[in-house]
Design a protein around this motif. Structure first.
Motif, PDB file in Angstrom:
ATOM      1  N   GLN A  65      -7.365  46.016   8.954  1.00  0.00           N
ATOM      2  CA  GLN A  65      -7.694  44.845   7.857  1.00  0.00           C
ATOM      3  C   GLN A  65      -8.264  45.391   6.516  1.00  0.00           C
ATOM      4  OE1 GLN A  65     -11.123  43.035   9.931  1.00  0.00           O
ATOM      5  NE2 GLN A  65      -9.771  41.428  10.858  1.00  0.00           N
ATOM      6  N   ALA A  66      -9.015  46.533   6.460  1.00  0.00           N
ATOM      7  CA  ALA A  66      -9.428  47.169   5.011  1.00  0.00           C
ATOM      8  C   ALA A  66      -8.024  47.337   4.426  1.00  0.00           C
ATOM      9  CB  ALA A  66     -10.147  48.470   5.329  1.00  0.00           C
ATOM     10  N   LEU A  67      -6.957  48.107   5.201  1.00  0.00           N
ATOM     11  CA  LEU A  67      -5.794  48.370   4.339  1.00  0.00           C
ATOM     12  C   LEU A  67      -4.894  47.138   3.870  1.00  0.00           C
ATOM     13  CD1 LEU A  67      -3.912  50.932   4.006  1.00  0.00           C
ATOM     14  CD2 LEU A  67      -2.746  50.033   6.094  1.00  0.00           C
ATOM     15  N   ALA A  68      -5.063  46.058   4.701  1.00  0.00           N
ATOM     16  CA  ALA A  68      -4.454  44.962   4.246  1.00  0.00           C
ATOM     17  C   ALA A  68      -5.078  44.327   3.037  1.00  0.00           C
ATOM     18  CB  ALA A  68      -4.527  43.821   5.480  1.00  0.00           C
ATOM     19  N   GLU A  71      -1.288  44.263  -9.753  1.00  0.00           N
ATOM     20  CA  GLU A  71       0.039  44.688 -10.266  1.00  0.00           C
ATOM     21  C   GLU A  71       0.765  43.416 -10.993  1.00  0.00           C
ATOM     22  OE1 GLU A  71       2.423  46.727  -7.423  1.00  0.00           O
ATOM     23  OE2 GLU A  71       1.229  48.447  -7.392  1.00  0.00           O
ATOM     24  N   GLN A  72       0.541  42.277 -10.023  1.00  0.00           N
ATOM     25  CA  GLN A  72       1.252  41.081 -10.496  1.00  0.00           C
ATOM     26  C   GLN A  72       0.480  40.253 -11.889  1.00  0.00           C
ATOM     27  OE1 GLN A  72       1.039  38.846  -6.903  1.00  0.00           O
ATOM     28  NE2 GLN A  72       3.250  39.201  -6.118  1.00  0.00           N
ATOM     29  N   ARG A 124      -3.567  43.728  -0.531  1.00  0.00           N
ATOM     30  CA  ARG A 124      -3.334  42.780  -1.251  1.00  0.00           C
ATOM     31  C   ARG A 124      -4.083  42.580  -2.829  1.00  0.00           C
ATOM     32  NH1 ARG A 124      -6.635  39.276   2.034  1.00  0.00           N
ATOM     33  NH2 ARG A 124      -5.362  39.817   3.859  1.00  0.00           N
ATOM     34  N   ALA A 125      -5.126  43.664  -2.789  1.00  0.00           N
ATOM     35  CA  ALA A 125      -6.016  43.492  -3.854  1.00  0.00           C
ATOM     36  C   ALA A 125      -4.924  44.044  -5.150  1.00  0.00           C
ATOM     37  CB  ALA A 125      -6.994  44.268  -3.856  1.00  0.00           C
TER      38      ALA A 125
END
Lengths: 252, 179
Positions: free
Chosen positions: B98-101, B111-112, B105-106
């Motif tokens: 979950q932390a990785l996800a 970047e976007q 996501r962040a």
């Protein structure tokens, strides 16, 4: 009709010598009674020694029977005489297995019933009572006599109570031996009489048609005698335990 | 001694012995002697061989059962521990995934956002250029409109009056109309 007179219900109890032996003027002949005693010991040894020789974790039938006999007698002693009674376990077990095999073997046609001899049952009873007295005196000395003096009885009644206790103690070997002997004797005579009745009817012409009636009676009685045989062996063993309990704990 | 005349079943009832066989004292001595011998033998065989053997069998079986039960309890304990360890590992793995996800996501969002800012800036620049061009074109077009209006006015005046129009008057009129 010779057979009718010839069937003698008492004949089966006759002790006949097979090998006459006399030592010092005493008759110690090897009789049919002695032969069946040897067979009893042989069968008991077969069950308890040969049956357990494989020492299987999952027992065979014979080993299972040996274990059941062991545990049955052991639990009988423990309930009647406590764990201390277990020192008499081989003794009680030997008596039980001897009487049981003798009673059961006696039901086999033409077999001799060792326990139908009053001298045998009385000797066993004397052995039991002798063990009780011997161990009681060895273990408790004079205190063993407290067996005849129950505590908490008013002094007025005490002599009578003591007298009754003594009489009951003395009559124990008699009742113990006569109970077994009479049961075996009566059962075998009854069986023989009914069996003989069948044979007589079969030889009596038209009366042969009612021969199945005493035959059915014989079948029923044989089943009943099987019960009596086991029950009397049990009674003999449990009374032995109860009497031994008196020797172990004489104070009531 | 019992006699042989009683052999078989075809015995006449008459010559019975006087005493009842179980009470016949003549047989007592031999019976007693053999009873003592056989019972002693039975006692010895039972107490020395038979019963200890059964006792050892029963003891062995009881120990085996106790040992098996203990092993089973131990296995169950181990299985419980393994299950607990598994649950713990699973929970940890879940948490870390979950932390990785979240992190991913962040990062992707960041970047976007950065890209979008760049693209928006570019677009704004293009927009401004385009607007400038439009304004320029419009200005030049409006300049041309004056000339065309002058020529058209001169032509109309020449056609109506038959003589050339005064350019100065036309220019003044156009300038006046334009405002």
């Amino acid at each position: 009709m010779a057979a009718e007179q010839g069937i003698d219900p008492i004949h089966q109890f006759r002790v006949e010598p097979i090998i006459p032996i006399h030592i010092g003027g005493v008759d110690v002949s090897f009789t049919n009674s002695a032969l069946f005693m040897l067979i009893i010991v042989g069968l008991a040894s077969l069950l308890m020694v040969f049956g357990t020789s494989r020492n299987a974790l999952v027992p065979s039938r014979l080993q299972s029977a040996a274990e059941m006999g062991y545990e049955f007698v052991a639990s009988t002693i423990k309930t009647a005489a406590g764990t201390e009674g277990m020192r008499f376990f081989p003794f009680v077990f030997s008596i039980f297995i001897f009487v049981l095999f003798s009673n059961l073997l006696g039901l086999v046609p033409y077999a001799f019933t060792v326990t139908s001899q009053i001298v045998v049952t009385f000797a066993l009873a004397i052995l039991v009572i002798g063990t009780v007295i011997g161990y009681g005196v060895y273990r408790h000395g004079a205190h063993f006599l407290h067996l005849f003096v129950p505590s908490g009885v008013s002094p007025l009644l005490l002599p009578f109570i003591v007298l009754i206790e003594v009489i009951s103690f003395v009559s124990r070997p008699i009742s113990l031996s006569v109970r077994l002997f009479a049961n075996m004797l009566a059962g075998h005579i009854t069986l023989k009489v009914f069996g003989a009745f069948v044979a007589s009817l079969l030889g009596a012409g038209a009366f042969a048609v009612i021969a199945p009636l005493p035959l059915a009676m014989t079948v029923i009685l044989t089943g009943f005698e099987l019960l009596v045989a086991v029950l009397q062996a049990y009674v003999f063993a449990i009374l032995t335990c109860v009497y031994l309990n008196d020797a172990i704990h004489p104070g009531h | 001694m019992a006699t042989t005349e009683h052999e078989g079943t075809e015995v006449s009832g008459a010559p019975h012995e006087a005493s009842f066989p179980p009470f016949d004292p003549a047989t007592f001595s031999s019976t007693l002697v053999w009873l003592v011998l056989t019972f002693a033998l039975l006692y010895v065989v039972m107490s020395k061989v038979g019963l200890p053997r059964v006792a050892s069998i029963l003891k062995h079986r009881a120990e085996q059962i106790r040992g098996d039960l203990a092993a089973a309890f131990k296995s169950r304990e181990e299985a419980n521990q393994a299950a607990a360890a598994y649950d713990k590992t699973l929970a940890e793995a879940k948490a870390s995934s979950q932390a990785l996800a979240q992190e991913t996501r962040a990062r992707v969002k960041q970047e976007q956002d950065a890209k979008r800012v760049v693209i928006e800036a570019e677009l704004n620049a293009k927009l401004q250029t385009a607007e400038a061009q439009i304004a320029e074109r419009k200005a030049s077009a409006m300049a041309s409109v004056g000339e065309i209006a002058g020529e058209a006015a001169a032509a109309i005046v020449t056609h109506i009056t038959g003589k050339p129009a005064d350019p100065a008057a036309i220019a003044a009129a156009i300038a006046q109309a334009k405002v």
